[in-house]
Scaffold this motif. Structure first.
Motif, short mmCIF file in Angstrom:
data_model
loop_
_atom_site.label_atom_id
_atom_site.label_comp_id
_atom_site.label_asym_id
_atom_site.label_seq_id
_atom_site.Cartn_x
_atom_site.Cartn_y
_atom_site.Cartn_z
N ARG A 37 -1.25 -7.72 -0.15
CA ARG A 37 -2.43 -7.89 0.69
C ARG A 37 -3.41 -6.74 0.51
O ARG A 37 -3.06 -5.68 0.04
N GLY A 38 -4.67 -6.99 0.88
CA GLY A 38 -5.69 -5.95 0.82
C GLY A 38 -6.31 -5.76 -0.56
O GLY A 38 -7.04 -4.81 -0.79
N ARG A 39 -6.02 -6.66 -1.48
CA ARG A 39 -6.54 -6.57 -2.85
C ARG A 39 -7.49 -7.70 -3.21
O ARG A 39 -7.91 -7.82 -4.34
N GLY A 40 -7.76 -8.58 -2.23
CA GLY A 40 -8.64 -9.71 -2.49
C GLY A 40 -7.92 -10.94 -3.02
O GLY A 40 -8.55 -11.98 -3.23
N LEU A 41 -6.62 -10.85 -3.24
CA LEU A 41 -5.86 -11.97 -3.79
C LEU A 41 -5.81 -13.13 -2.81
O LEU A 41 -6.02 -14.29 -3.19
N GLY A 42 -5.57 -12.85 -1.54
CA GLY A 42 -5.54 -13.92 -0.53
C GLY A 42 -6.87 -14.63 -0.43
O GLY A 42 -6.92 -15.87 -0.36
#
Length: 103
Positions: free
Chosen positions: A37-42
């Motif tokens: 999470r927090g990497r823009g993947l979601g």
């Protein structure tokens, strides 16, 4: 008409299942481990789901979440109801989003 398929899973994520029922895209399950999470993947996975729904002629999308309604709200989804679920004190939040083109 009903379509169902799984999108390719990012390394380390559990799954993202999608169903398309008539003009509604349904996000059946979506789990991304904390370490991803927090990497823009979601956001990217969610946008891919929404775009696929549009390409299939869906006018709206539906999902429910137990622990991350803020994530979906930040992505333009709106809560329309909730119901208690396990563990005690938790709620299942039902959310929707229009997939129709914006003018």
């Amino acid at each position: 008409m009903l379509w169902y398929y799984r999108i390719p899973r990012p390394s380390g994520s559990r799954r993202c299942d999608r169903t398309f029922i008539g003009t509604t895209a349904v996000l059946d399950s979506f789990f991304l481990p904390r370490q991803l999470r927090g990497r823009g993947l979601g956001n990217a996975i969610l946008k891919t789901f929404e775009e696929e729904g549009r390409q299939r002629g869906c006018r709206s999308a539906f999902l429910y979440t137990v622990n991350l309604p803020d994530f979906y709200t930040r992505n333009g989804w709106k809560a329309f109801g909730r119901t208690p679920c396990d563990p005690p004190g938790a709620f299942r939040v039902f959310m929707t989003k229009s997939l129709e083109a914006r003018s």
